[in-house]
Write a protein that holds these residues in place. Sequence first.
Motif, PDB file in Angstrom:
ATOM      1  N   LEU A 151      -6.158  27.071  -4.949  1.00 38.49           N
ATOM      2  CA  LEU A 151      -6.128  26.507  -3.597  1.00 38.49           C
ATOM      3  C   LEU A 151      -6.555  27.535  -2.554  1.00 38.49           C
ATOM      4  O   LEU A 151      -7.254  27.206  -1.594  1.00 38.49           O
TER       5      LEU A 151
ATOM      6  N   TRP B 217      -7.245  19.001   4.947  1.00 42.40           N
ATOM      7  CA  TRP B 217      -8.099  19.850   5.790  1.00 42.40           C
ATOM      8  C   TRP B 217      -9.177  19.008   6.468  1.00 42.40           C
ATOM      9  O   TRP B 217      -9.454  19.172   7.658  1.00 42.40           O
ATOM     10  N   LYS B 218      -9.774  18.102   5.673  1.00 43.08           N
ATOM     11  CA  LYS B 218     -10.851  17.287   6.241  1.00 43.08           C
ATOM     12  C   LYS B 218     -10.335  16.384   7.355  1.00 43.08           C
ATOM     13  O   LYS B 218     -11.025  16.139   8.335  1.00 43.08           O
TER      14      LYS B 218
ATOM     15  N   PHE C 160      -4.998  18.613  -0.685  1.00 47.79           N
ATOM     16  CA  PHE C 160      -5.203  19.638   0.348  1.00 47.79           C
ATOM     17  C   PHE C 160      -6.586  19.514   0.984  1.00 47.79           C
ATOM     18  O   PHE C 160      -6.738  19.684   2.202  1.00 47.79           O
ATOM     19  N   ILE C 161      -7.586  19.209   0.172  1.00 49.78           N
ATOM     20  CA  ILE C 161      -8.922  19.037   0.755  1.00 49.78           C
ATOM     21  C   ILE C 161      -8.912  17.848   1.720  1.00 49.78           C
ATOM     22  O   ILE C 161      -9.486  17.903   2.813  1.00 49.78           O
TER      23      ILE C 161
ATOM     24  N   GLN D 204     -14.245  14.194  -3.271  1.00 50.52           N
ATOM     25  CA  GLN D 204     -12.815  13.885  -3.224  1.00 50.52           C
ATOM     26  C   GLN D 204     -11.958  15.017  -3.792  1.00 50.52           C
ATOM     27  O   GLN D 204     -10.776  15.092  -3.503  1.00 50.52           O
ATOM     28  N   ILE D 205     -12.525  15.839  -4.635  1.00 49.15           N
ATOM     29  CA  ILE D 205     -11.816  17.040  -5.085  1.00 49.15           C
ATOM     30  C   ILE D 205     -12.792  18.210  -5.030  1.00 49.15           C
ATOM     31  O   ILE D 205     -13.999  18.015  -4.887  1.00 49.15           O
ATOM     32  N   HIS D 206     -12.263  19.412  -5.142  1.00 47.90           N
ATOM     33  CA  HIS D 206     -13.101  20.603  -5.069  1.00 47.90           C
ATOM     34  C   HIS D 206     -14.046  20.633  -6.269  1.00 47.90           C
ATOM     35  O   HIS D 206     -13.618  20.485  -7.406  1.00 47.90           O
TER      36      HIS D 206
ATOM     37  N   GLU E 220      -1.888  18.999 -10.880  1.00 47.06           N
ATOM     38  CA  GLU E 220      -2.670  20.110 -10.316  1.00 47.06           C
ATOM     39  C   GLU E 220      -3.962  19.600  -9.683  1.00 47.06           C
ATOM     40  O   GLU E 220      -4.336  20.025  -8.587  1.00 47.06           O
TER      41      GLU E 220
ATOM     42  N   TRP F 231       3.216  19.900  -4.096  1.00 46.27           N
ATOM     43  CA  TRP F 231       3.343  20.104  -5.538  1.00 46.27           C
ATOM     44  C   TRP F 231       4.533  19.316  -6.091  1.00 46.27           C
ATOM     45  O   TRP F 231       4.432  18.677  -7.144  1.00 46.27           O
TER      46      TRP F 231
ATOM     47  N   ARG G  89       0.835  -1.215   0.000  1.00 43.28           N
ATOM     48  CA  ARG G  89       0.000   0.000   0.000  1.00 43.28           C
ATOM     49  C   ARG G  89       0.864   1.257   0.000  1.00 43.28           C
ATOM     50  O   ARG G  89       0.547   2.235  -0.661  1.00 43.28           O
TER      51      ARG G  89
ATOM     52  N   LEU H 193      -2.332  27.631  -9.703  1.00 44.58           N
ATOM     53  CA  LEU H 193      -2.743  26.568  -8.772  1.00 44.58           C
ATOM     54  C   LEU H 193      -2.860  27.127  -7.358  1.00 44.58           C
ATOM     55  O   LEU H 193      -3.806  26.820  -6.627  1.00 44.58           O
TER      56      LEU H 193
ATOM     57  N   ARG I  82       1.204  11.031  -0.671  1.00 44.47           N
ATOM     58  CA  ARG I  82       1.640   9.817  -1.371  1.00 44.47           C
ATOM     59  C   ARG I  82       0.480   8.843  -1.549  1.00 44.47           C
ATOM     60  O   ARG I  82       0.328   8.242  -2.606  1.00 44.47           O
ATOM     61  N   ARG I  83      -0.333   8.678  -0.514  1.00 45.78           N
ATOM     62  CA  ARG I  83      -1.473   7.761  -0.625  1.00 45.78           C
ATOM     63  C   ARG I  83      -2.376   8.146  -1.793  1.00 45.78           C
ATOM     64  O   ARG I  83      -2.787   7.322  -2.588  1.00 45.78           O
ATOM     65  N   ARG I  84      -2.708   9.434  -1.850  1.00 50.37           N
ATOM     66  CA  ARG I  84      -3.600   9.907  -2.916  1.00 50.37           C
ATOM     67  C   ARG I  84      -2.961   9.702  -4.282  1.00 50.37           C
ATOM     68  O   ARG I  84      -3.610   9.286  -5.235  1.00 50.37           O
TER      69      ARG I  84
ATOM     70  N   MET J  95       4.768  26.158  -6.175  1.00 48.50           N
ATOM     71  CA  MET J  95       3.576  25.850  -6.967  1.00 48.50           C
ATOM     72  C   MET J  95       3.372  26.899  -8.048  1.00 48.50           C
ATOM     73  O   MET J  95       3.705  28.074  -7.844  1.00 48.50           O
TER      74      MET J  95
ATOM     75  N   VAL K 100      -3.099  17.869  -6.423  1.00 48.45           N
ATOM     76  CA  VAL K 100      -2.745  18.777  -5.321  1.00 48.45           C
ATOM     77  C   VAL K 100      -4.019  19.305  -4.650  1.00 48.45           C
ATOM     78  O   VAL K 100      -4.113  19.359  -3.413  1.00 48.45           O
ATOM     79  N   GLN K 101      -5.013  19.670  -5.456  1.00 52.28           N
ATOM     80  CA  GLN K 101      -6.266  20.173  -4.873  1.00 52.28           C
ATOM     81  C   GLN K 101      -6.935  19.081  -4.028  1.00 52.28           C
ATOM     82  O   GLN K 101      -7.419  19.340  -2.920  1.00 52.28           O
ATOM     83  N   GLU K 102      -6.935  17.886  -4.582  1.00 46.33           N
ATOM     84  CA  GLU K 102      -7.543  16.757  -3.869  1.00 46.33           C
ATOM     85  C   GLU K 102      -6.800  16.499  -2.545  1.00 46.33           C
ATOM     86  O   GLU K 102      -7.421  16.242  -1.509  1.00 46.33           O
TER      87      GLU K 102
ATOM     88  N   TRP L   5     -13.432  26.766   2.377  1.00 50.97           N
ATOM     89  CA  TRP L   5     -13.350  25.792   3.463  1.00 50.97           C
ATOM     90  C   TRP L   5     -13.460  26.481   4.828  1.00 50.97           C
ATOM     91  O   TRP L   5     -14.180  26.038   5.718  1.00 50.97           O
TER      92      TRP L   5
ATOM     93  N   ALA M 130       9.723  22.512  -5.009  1.00 49.23           N
ATOM     94  CA  ALA M 130       9.548  23.524  -6.057  1.00 49.23           C
ATOM     95  C   ALA M 130       8.305  24.354  -5.750  1.00 49.23           C
ATOM     96  O   ALA M 130       7.334  23.824  -5.207  1.00 49.23           O
TER      97      ALA M 130
END
Lengths: 247, 209
Positions: A68, B86-87, B82-83, A213-215, B75, B61, A14, A64, B108-110, A60, B78-80, A75, A58
């Motif tokens: 965020l 936060w959650k 950070f959410i 899972q994403i915004h 990209e 990033w 995993r 991006l 890394r998991r994501r 961002m 990265v958004q996924e 949020w 590096a």
Amino acid sequence: MSNADRVYDLLIQRATEGLSAAEARELEALLKEHPEIDPESMDLAAAAVDQALAGPAAPMPASLRAKLERAADDWSRGASGPVAVIGKRRVAAWGWLAAAACLVLAVAGWWSKLSPVASPAEARQTLLARADTKKADWGPWDNPMVPGVTGDVVWNEATQSGYMRFKGLPTNDASKAYQLWIVDERGMDQRISGAIFTSPGAGQEVVVPITPQIHTRNVGAFAVTVEDAGGTWVSDMKRRVVFAALK
Amino acid sequence: MLCMCEPGERMGVGRYHLHPRACRTFTELVGLVQTSVLQRVGTGDGAAVRECIERYGGLVWSLARRMAASDADAEDAVQEIFIALWKGASRFDPAVASEATYVSMIARRRLIDRARVSGRKIKPEALTDASAAPAARSGAETGEEAAKAARVVQELPAEQQRVLRLSIYQGLSHDQIAQSTGLPLGTVKTHIRRALLRVRDILEKGGAA
């Protein structure tokens, strides 16, 4: 190979290349038999190695970062307030460092257990009271597996949160789960997983939180499908249960 | 409580085992608690949400760009990530891991999950020799946990180091590593297993590598 060895094999897999749904289920079952094994140990070890091998970070891209920051502001507006006061006091009151370090950790743990948590049904009502929350009924769907399921979905784009309510949703067998898909302005090709859940039975009302899972961007519709337990990222959307479109 | 690994040390200079999974020095413990952005996010501190981006944006990033198939995919990832951070912020426990290591773990998991779903489209440069990856960095450049991991990596035989870099840094699957190195799959798995178990031992016991 002992069960414990198998647990470590799966944890390492995993942490390095991921698990299939079947392997994830196997790991979950084995971990219940081995509570002495820390399920995050290999993930943390891999993360530490990654940091050791990685060069300087590096920056961002500006675009991006802007996205965020917008998501962060959304949020923050949706975050709960009262607990924040405790957090600020906690840091400000830091005095005798040794004792306080322990105290802070203990308070954090106790607080998380003591603070009242609203039920999904109560949280749904709270969200529904907001002027910018939208609501839509589940539409009829010709699926013989789920005849007569009704209910609704409420969604708040600003807080990126919502709730589904069902009546008449039958229990799946253990190998299956319901999965919510959110469709936003990017269309069906980039549908977003919003929840993986089960139902206690057709005779009971169930309220399920939506956690994309994403915004999301301008959500237009929601669809629930039946998938293998654990969910999927690549549903063919053939086993649809219900559908709702936001107006 | 004082860590049983090093009994009898005076408060303030000893090591502490507040959590069974990690041994920390007093300075580490105080530093982690005082500066934890994630804990502040978890308690609803709005300013900490943006601060989280400021502090870990570059880290996430860089990871995403390395492990994702394209910059566009990076990209989205990265958004996924950070959410997700936060959650799940309230789940972060500074007694278990440093914040940077925890953020790295979630990222890394994501990214690994996304790579599996997309059929693991590794960038061509990842299949070049692992020597292209940087050497493990010294403690002065990294956090405490990364420094310990770096010492473990540096002590590994060259072949094991190469396998570990291809797996952890380049993100190749075990099969891909076997194909690109010519090593049997079982050997690849054994190398990775030994190295990660060694790193875990060092992190949990808090000893020198």
